[in-house]
Design a protein around this motif. Structure first.
Motif, short mmCIF file in Angstrom:
data_model
loop_
_atom_site.label_atom_id
_atom_site.label_comp_id
_atom_site.label_asym_id
_atom_site.label_seq_id
_atom_site.Cartn_x
_atom_site.Cartn_y
_atom_site.Cartn_z
N GLY A 30 -86.55 22.45 75.65
CA GLY A 30 -85.95 21.97 76.89
C GLY A 30 -85.03 22.98 77.54
N PHE A 31 -84.05 22.46 78.28
CA PHE A 31 -83.10 23.29 79.02
C PHE A 31 -81.71 23.12 78.41
N HIS A 32 -81.03 24.23 78.18
CA HIS A 32 -79.75 24.20 77.48
C HIS A 32 -78.73 25.06 78.23
N ALA A 105 -83.00 17.88 92.80
CA ALA A 105 -82.47 18.19 91.47
C ALA A 105 -82.47 16.96 90.56
N LEU A 106 -82.47 15.77 91.16
CA LEU A 106 -82.47 14.52 90.39
C LEU A 106 -83.86 13.88 90.31
N MET A 192 -76.57 20.80 85.46
CA MET A 192 -77.10 22.14 85.66
C MET A 192 -78.49 22.29 85.04
N GLN A 193 -78.76 21.56 83.94
CA GLN A 193 -80.10 21.59 83.36
C GLN A 193 -81.12 21.00 84.32
N GLU A 194 -80.74 19.91 85.00
CA GLU A 194 -81.66 19.27 85.93
C GLU A 194 -81.95 20.17 87.13
N ILE A 195 -80.93 20.86 87.60
CA ILE A 195 -81.13 21.79 88.72
C ILE A 195 -82.07 22.92 88.29
N ALA A 196 -81.85 23.44 87.08
CA ALA A 196 -82.72 24.50 86.57
C ALA A 196 -84.16 24.03 86.45
#
Length: 234
Positions: A30-32, A105-106, A192-196
Motif C-alpha cells: 500500500g501507501f505509507h 483525493a477521496l 496524504m496516502q489518499e492523495i498519493a
C-alpha cells in the motif's frame, strides 16, 4: 512506465490556509507516509519549500518518482504556491507531476461508500469565502469529479435523490437537506496516502487527465487601478 515508489505530496488548498507536505512510499502493501510536515497560515504556505526540504531529508530520498499536488478548489495563494513548487520540483528531478482535486483525493473511499449504500453519487463541499461553498460531485463508480462550482450557501439546493456528503462543512450542508443527504463518516481533508493514490491513478490513466495547474473557480480579485496602468517608461 518507470516503477513509481517515491511520491511527494503537496497540499495548500484548504480555505483555512495551511500547507501540508509529505513523502509517501508506495509498495506491494500500500501507501505509507515516511515523513510529513504541516504548518498553518500564510507563513506555512510561504515556507512550503523548506517543509519539502525537511521531509525529503527525513525520508532519505535523493529524488522522487512522482509529484502529486492538490489543485483545488481552495485558497488562491495556496494553490498558486503549491502548483508552482510541484512544477519546479518535477522539472528539477525530471519526474512526472499530476494534480488532483480535493474530491478526487477521496474518490476511492467515497465511491465505495456510495456503492455500499446504494446512493446516487457523492458531493464534496468545502468552505469558500464570502458566504459560499465549493461543490464537486460525481456519480457512482466515477473516479473523477465533474466541474467544480462556487455557490452561495443561502441559495444552494441539494440535488434530487440521495447523496453522500464529504468535505469540511458537512454539518452546515446537512441543515439544508437532512433527509436526502448522508454524511461521510470520516470528515475533513484526504490523508496524504489518499492523495498519493489518486495521483498515481491519474498518472496510470485510471482517472481522466487533468493538468497540474491551479483550479481557480473564482476570477482573481486583483483589479486594474481606477486611473489605469502607468505609461511605459521611456
Amino acid at each position: 512506465m518507470t516503477a513509481i515508489h517515491r511520491i511527494v505530496v503537496l497540499d495548500a488548498a484548504p480555505a483555512t490556509v495551511q500547507a501540508r507536505v509529505a513523502c509517501v512510499l508506495q509498495d506491494a502493501s500500500g501507501f505509507h507516509v515516511l515523513s510529513a510536515r504541516t504548518q498553518a497560515g500564510h507563513d506555512g504556505i510561504g515556507n512550503m519549500a523548506c517543509l519539502l526540504e525537511e521531509v525529503l531529508k527525513e525520508a532519505r530520498w535523493d529524488r522522487p518518482d512522482l509529484v502529486v499536488v492538490v489543485i483545488g478548489p481552495g485558497s488562491f495563494t495556496g494553490l498558486r504556491t503549491s502548483c508552482s513548487l510541484a512544477a519546479g520540483l518535477a522539472f528539477g528531478y525530471d519526474c512526472p507531476v499530476v494534480g488532483v482535486t480535493r474530491g478526487e483525493a477521496l474518490t476511492d473511499a467515497l465511491s465505495a461508500y456510495v456503492t455500499q449504500h446504494n446512493l446516487d453519487g457523492w458531493l464534496c463541499v468545502t468552505a469558500a469565502r464570502s458566504g459560499r461553498w465549493f461543490v464537486e460531485s460525481a456519480a457512482p463508480d466515477s473516479l473523477t469529479s465533474g466541474p467544480v462550482v462556487a455557490v452561495r450557501q443561502a441559495d444552494w439546493d441539494a440535488p434530487s435523490g440521495h447523496w453522500l456528503i464529504a468535505g469540511d462543512v458537512i454539518d452546515d450542508v446537512l441543515l439544508k437537506a437532512p433527509i436526502s443527504l448522508k454524511a461521510f463518516p470520516i470528515p475533513g481533508e484526504a490523508g496524504m496516502q489518499e492523495i498519493a493514490r489518486a495521483g498515481l491513478n491519474r498518472l496510470q490513466g485510471h482517472i481522466a487527465p487533468r493538468p497540474a495547474l491551479p483550479l481557480y473557480v473564482d476570477p482573481p480579485e486583483a483589479k486594474l487601478p481606477a486611473a489605469g496602468l502607468r505609461a511605459r517608461p521611456q
